[in-house]
Design a protein around this motif. Structure first.
Motif, PDB file in Angstrom:
ATOM      1  N   VAL A 193       0.828  -1.212   0.000  1.00 24.45           N
ATOM      2  CA  VAL A 193       0.000   0.000   0.000  1.00 24.45           C
ATOM      3  C   VAL A 193       0.863   1.264   0.000  1.00 24.45           C
ATOM      4  O   VAL A 193       0.674   2.167  -0.816  1.00 24.45           O
ATOM      5  CB  VAL A 193      -0.951   0.007   1.211  1.00 24.45           C
ATOM      6  CG1 VAL A 193      -1.748   1.315   1.239  1.00 24.45           C
ATOM      7  CG2 VAL A 193      -1.892  -1.182   1.148  1.00 24.45           C
ATOM      8  N   ALA A 194       1.832   1.317   0.907  1.00 25.13           N
ATOM      9  CA  ALA A 194       2.651   2.533   1.024  1.00 25.13           C
ATOM     10  C   ALA A 194       3.599   2.711  -0.159  1.00 25.13           C
ATOM     11  O   ALA A 194       3.624   3.765  -0.799  1.00 25.13           O
ATOM     12  CB  ALA A 194       3.435   2.501   2.331  1.00 25.13           C
ATOM     13  N   THR A 195       4.391   1.658  -0.459  1.00 31.46           N
ATOM     14  CA  THR A 195       5.456   1.822  -1.459  1.00 31.46           C
ATOM     15  C   THR A 195       4.976   1.721  -2.898  1.00 31.46           C
ATOM     16  O   THR A 195       5.625   2.262  -3.796  1.00 31.46           O
ATOM     17  CB  THR A 195       6.578   0.798  -1.232  1.00 31.46           C
ATOM     18  OG1 THR A 195       6.032  -0.530  -1.334  1.00 31.46           O
ATOM     19  CG2 THR A 195       7.203   0.963   0.141  1.00 31.46           C
ATOM     20  N   ARG A 196       3.879   1.046  -3.144  1.00 23.39           N
ATOM     21  CA  ARG A 196       3.428   0.868  -4.525  1.00 23.39           C
ATOM     22  C   ARG A 196       2.235   1.744  -4.906  1.00 23.39           C
ATOM     23  O   ARG A 196       1.965   1.940  -6.099  1.00 23.39           O
ATOM     24  CB  ARG A 196       3.072  -0.597  -4.776  1.00 23.39           C
ATOM     25  CG  ARG A 196       4.249  -1.549  -4.612  1.00 23.39           C
ATOM     26  CD  ARG A 196       3.870  -2.965  -4.984  1.00 23.39           C
ATOM     27  NE  ARG A 196       4.967  -3.893  -4.756  1.00 23.39           N
ATOM     28  CZ  ARG A 196       4.911  -5.202  -5.014  1.00 23.39           C
ATOM     29  NH1 ARG A 196       3.802  -5.726  -5.523  1.00 23.39           N
ATOM     30  NH2 ARG A 196       5.951  -5.977  -4.765  1.00 23.39           N
ATOM     31  N   VAL A 197       1.518   2.262  -3.915  1.00 22.47           N
ATOM     32  CA  VAL A 197       0.321   3.052  -4.207  1.00 22.47           C
ATOM     33  C   VAL A 197       0.493   4.510  -3.781  1.00 22.47           C
ATOM     34  O   VAL A 197       0.337   5.433  -4.587  1.00 22.47           O
ATOM     35  CB  VAL A 197      -0.926   2.443  -3.517  1.00 22.47           C
ATOM     36  CG1 VAL A 197      -2.161   3.295  -3.826  1.00 22.47           C
ATOM     37  CG2 VAL A 197      -1.131   1.002  -3.959  1.00 22.47           C
ATOM     38  N   ILE A 198       0.835   4.718  -2.524  1.00 27.01           N
ATOM     39  CA  ILE A 198       0.871   6.073  -1.979  1.00 27.01           C
ATOM     40  C   ILE A 198       2.167   6.802  -2.323  1.00 27.01           C
ATOM     41  O   ILE A 198       2.146   7.925  -2.838  1.00 27.01           O
ATOM     42  CB  ILE A 198       0.674   6.038  -0.450  1.00 27.01           C
ATOM     43  CG1 ILE A 198      -0.682   5.421  -0.105  1.00 27.01           C
ATOM     44  CG2 ILE A 198       0.790   7.439   0.134  1.00 27.01           C
ATOM     45  CD1 ILE A 198      -0.911   5.223   1.373  1.00 27.01           C
ATOM     46  N   MET A 199       3.304   6.175  -2.047  1.00 26.85           N
ATOM     47  CA  MET A 199       4.591   6.852  -2.211  1.00 26.85           C
ATOM     48  C   MET A 199       4.910   7.276  -3.644  1.00 26.85           C
ATOM     49  O   MET A 199       5.504   8.343  -3.844  1.00 26.85           O
ATOM     50  CB  MET A 199       5.715   5.990  -1.639  1.00 26.85           C
ATOM     51  CG  MET A 199       5.737   5.960  -0.120  1.00 26.85           C
ATOM     52  SD  MET A 199       7.010   4.857   0.535  1.00 26.85           S
ATOM     53  CE  MET A 199       8.505   5.604  -0.130  1.00 26.85           C
ATOM     54  N   PRO A 200       4.560   6.484  -4.662  1.00 27.65           N
ATOM     55  CA  PRO A 200       4.850   6.956  -6.034  1.00 27.65           C
ATOM     56  C   PRO A 200       4.204   8.296  -6.357  1.00 27.65           C
ATOM     57  O   PRO A 200       4.819   9.161  -6.988  1.00 27.65           O
ATOM     58  CB  PRO A 200       4.282   5.825  -6.905  1.00 27.65           C
ATOM     59  CG  PRO A 200       4.381   4.617  -6.040  1.00 27.65           C
ATOM     60  CD  PRO A 200       4.056   5.099  -4.661  1.00 27.65           C
ATOM     61  N   VAL A 201       2.969   8.485  -5.892  1.00 26.28           N
ATOM     62  CA  VAL A 201       2.270   9.747  -6.145  1.00 26.28           C
ATOM     63  C   VAL A 201       2.878  10.871  -5.323  1.00 26.28           C
ATOM     64  O   VAL A 201       3.171  11.962  -5.834  1.00 26.28           O
ATOM     65  CB  VAL A 201       0.763   9.602  -5.818  1.00 26.28           C
ATOM     66  CG1 VAL A 201       0.054  10.945  -5.992  1.00 26.28           C
ATOM     67  CG2 VAL A 201       0.125   8.537  -6.703  1.00 26.28           C
ATOM     68  N   LEU A 202       3.099  10.600  -4.031  1.00 27.79           N
ATOM     69  CA  LEU A 202       3.645  11.632  -3.145  1.00 27.79           C
ATOM     70  C   LEU A 202       5.050  12.051  -3.549  1.00 27.79           C
ATOM     71  O   LEU A 202       5.410  13.233  -3.466  1.00 27.79           O
ATOM     72  CB  LEU A 202       3.645  11.132  -1.697  1.00 27.79           C
ATOM     73  CG  LEU A 202       2.283  10.987  -1.021  1.00 27.79           C
ATOM     74  CD1 LEU A 202       2.456  10.506   0.414  1.00 27.79           C
ATOM     75  CD2 LEU A 202       1.513  12.302  -1.050  1.00 27.79           C
ATOM     76  N   SER A 203       5.851  11.085  -3.992  1.00 26.43           N
ATOM     77  CA  SER A 203       7.235  11.417  -4.351  1.00 26.43           C
ATOM     78  C   SER A 203       7.293  12.330  -5.572  1.00 26.43           C
ATOM     79  O   SER A 203       8.106  13.250  -5.633  1.00 26.43           O
ATOM     80  CB  SER A 203       8.050  10.144  -4.600  1.00 26.43           C
ATOM     81  OG  SER A 203       7.561   9.429  -5.717  1.00 26.43           O
ATOM     82  N   GLU A 204       6.425  12.089  -6.556  1.00 21.90           N
ATOM     83  CA  GLU A 204       6.397  12.939  -7.746  1.00 21.90           C
ATOM     84  C   GLU A 204       5.941  14.350  -7.403  1.00 21.90           C
ATOM     85  O   GLU A 204       6.408  15.326  -8.006  1.00 21.90           O
ATOM     86  CB  GLU A 204       5.469  12.339  -8.803  1.00 21.90           C
ATOM     87  CG  GLU A 204       5.949  11.023  -9.393  1.00 21.90           C
ATOM     88  CD  GLU A 204       7.176  11.182 -10.281  1.00 21.90           C
ATOM     89  OE1 GLU A 204       7.482  12.325 -10.685  1.00 21.90           O
ATOM     90  OE2 GLU A 204       7.834  10.171 -10.566  1.00 21.90           O
ATOM     91  N   MET A 205       5.047  14.474  -6.433  1.00 20.83           N
ATOM     92  CA  MET A 205       4.592  15.789  -5.997  1.00 20.83           C
ATOM     93  C   MET A 205       5.661  16.468  -5.143  1.00 20.83           C
ATOM     94  O   MET A 205       5.971  17.650  -5.323  1.00 20.83           O
ATOM     95  CB  MET A 205       3.292  15.656  -5.198  1.00 20.83           C
ATOM     96  CG  MET A 205       2.112  15.140  -5.998  1.00 20.83           C
ATOM     97  SD  MET A 205       0.682  14.778  -4.949  1.00 20.83           S
ATOM     98  CE  MET A 205       0.374  16.391  -4.234  1.00 20.83           C
ATOM     99  N   SER A 206       6.239  15.711  -4.234  1.00 15.81           N
ATOM    100  CA  SER A 206       7.205  16.266  -3.282  1.00 15.81           C
ATOM    101  C   SER A 206       8.445  16.818  -3.964  1.00 15.81           C
ATOM    102  O   SER A 206       8.957  17.885  -3.599  1.00 15.81           O
ATOM    103  CB  SER A 206       7.611  15.194  -2.266  1.00 15.81           C
ATOM    104  OG  SER A 206       8.636  15.643  -1.422  1.00 15.81           O
ATOM    105  N   VAL A 207       8.946  16.107  -4.968  1.00 16.03           N
ATOM    106  CA  VAL A 207      10.209  16.505  -5.600  1.00 16.03           C
ATOM    107  C   VAL A 207      10.089  17.836  -6.338  1.00 16.03           C
ATOM    108  O   VAL A 207      11.086  18.529  -6.553  1.00 16.03           O
ATOM    109  CB  VAL A 207      10.698  15.391  -6.552  1.00 16.03           C
ATOM    110  CG1 VAL A 207       9.884  15.377  -7.853  1.00 16.03           C
ATOM    111  CG2 VAL A 207      12.181  15.537  -6.851  1.00 16.03           C
ATOM    112  N   ARG A 208       8.874  18.213  -6.695  1.00 24.79           N
ATOM    113  CA  ARG A 208       8.677  19.488  -7.375  1.00 24.79           C
ATOM    114  C   ARG A 208       8.898  20.674  -6.433  1.00 24.79           C
ATOM    115  O   ARG A 208       9.305  21.757  -6.850  1.00 24.79           O
ATOM    116  CB  ARG A 208       7.273  19.561  -7.965  1.00 24.79           C
ATOM    117  CG  ARG A 208       7.005  18.520  -9.044  1.00 24.79           C
ATOM    118  CD  ARG A 208       5.571  18.575  -9.529  1.00 24.79           C
ATOM    119  NE  ARG A 208       5.303  17.541 -10.519  1.00 24.79           N
ATOM    120  CZ  ARG A 208       5.507  17.681 -11.824  1.00 24.79           C
ATOM    121  NH1 ARG A 208       5.959  18.837 -12.287  1.00 24.79           N
ATOM    122  NH2 ARG A 208       5.245  16.700 -12.655  1.00 24.79           N
TER     123      ARG A 208
END
Length: 313
Positions: A222-237
């Motif tokens: 749930v965390a690494t395959r669903v939530i984190m991919p989206v959050l990481s793309e947003m966060s890095v901006r």
């Protein structure tokens, strides 16, 4: 003429495969450097195979098998590569990217990069998100001694059930890597033949990879395959070197550290993405580093002639 060879360990993992993707997507690297991509089993390295199917035709590359948990396997792979470089069948190693573990290769004229982590520093406030793993007064240091760590006698699950014990052991492994990075940089700087080699460490941040696949359904899926991919793309901006980063960004940081930064001589360079990284006090402790270095020599059964480093003992 080839400019050299890039050797990447752990090339089938999340960060490793992203590093390979960055290499093959950069025309100068893909065309002018040979790639040696090390994995545990080539036949099951499906992620790496998928990346390499998109490699340009002029990118010389090969997949080699190495078990980083076996000294015999590490020695054999190192000997094979050294022999090929000596014969001229393989260009000199330009970058050795230690993504999955440490192995010692000679025939190097470039940079050694350790993939590190802020978790190596018990005082780094970013570790507080791990439920206070470093706040337990029973564990005031991440380096209780080389032998204790090597034999798994510290921060055991039976002594401290839950994720804290495992996170401490992970942090201790990264501290050992940073201690080795510092010690190696000091010894290389004094070496009359090898002092042209730069030693770099880079913390890639927390990435949505398969790294936590054994952590259970909530974290591993749930965390690494669903939530984190989206959050990481947003966060890095908004925060390029923030805690959460996509693997493509960290892979680009690794390649930048290997090829785009001016050579750093005389001491190790420590990076947190593209920013500088303050390393732990223990990583600077010469007595502790010497203990770890000497224990590692014994464990690896190093002998005269096994390394080109002059001050190796």
């Amino acid at each position: 003429m080839s400019k050299g060879t890039i050797l990447v360990t752990g090339a089938n993992g999340g960060l490793g495969s992203a590093i390979v993707q960055n290499i093959i997507s950069t025309p100068d690297l893909a065309s002018n450097y040979a790639g040696i991509y090390a994995v545990r089993k080539a036949a099951t390295a499906m992620t790496l195979q998928g990346v390499l199917r998109r490699a340009p035709l002029d990118h010389r590359h090969e997949t080699v098998e190495i078990d980083l948990g076996s000294l015999a396997s590490v020695r054999k792979t190192a000997a094979d590569i050294n022999a090929r470089v000596a014969k001229g069948d393989l260009p000199k190693i330009r970058a050795l990217i230690l993504n999955a573990g440490y192995s010692d290769y000679a025939n190097l004229d470039g940079r050694v990069l350790f993939v590190s982590s802020w978790s190596h520093d018990i005082d780094d406030p970013r570790n507080d998100v791990m439920m206070g793993a470093y706040k337990d007064t029973g564990y005031p240091t991440l380096f209780p001694g080389a032998e204790v760590l090597a034999k798994g006698q510290w921060s055991r699950p039976e002594d401290d059930p839950g994720i804290n014990s495992g996170f401490r052991r992970y942090g201790a492994s990264k501290l050992c890597a940073m201690m080795l990075c510092e010690e190696l940089a000091d010894r290389i700087a004094k070496d009359p033949k090898l002092n042209n080699i730069s030693v770099v460490s880079l913390s890639p941040g927390t990435m949505p990879t398969s790294f936590g696949r054994r952590a259970g359904f909530l974290i591993g899926v749930v965390a690494t395959r669903v939530i984190m991919p989206v959050l990481s793309e947003m966060s890095v901006r908004f925060s390029p070197n923030g805690m959460l980063r996509p693997s493509w960004k960290s892979a680009a940081d690794v390649i930048r550290a290997c090829f785009d930064i001016e050579a750093y001589k005389g001491e190790a360079l420590h990076l947190d993405g593209t920013a500088s990284l303050q390393i732990a006090k223990d990583a600077k402790d010469e007595a502790k580093r010497k203990e770890l270095w000497e224990y590692g020599l014994g464990a690896a059964k190093m002998d005269e002639g096994d390394t080109a480093l002059v001050e190796w003992t």
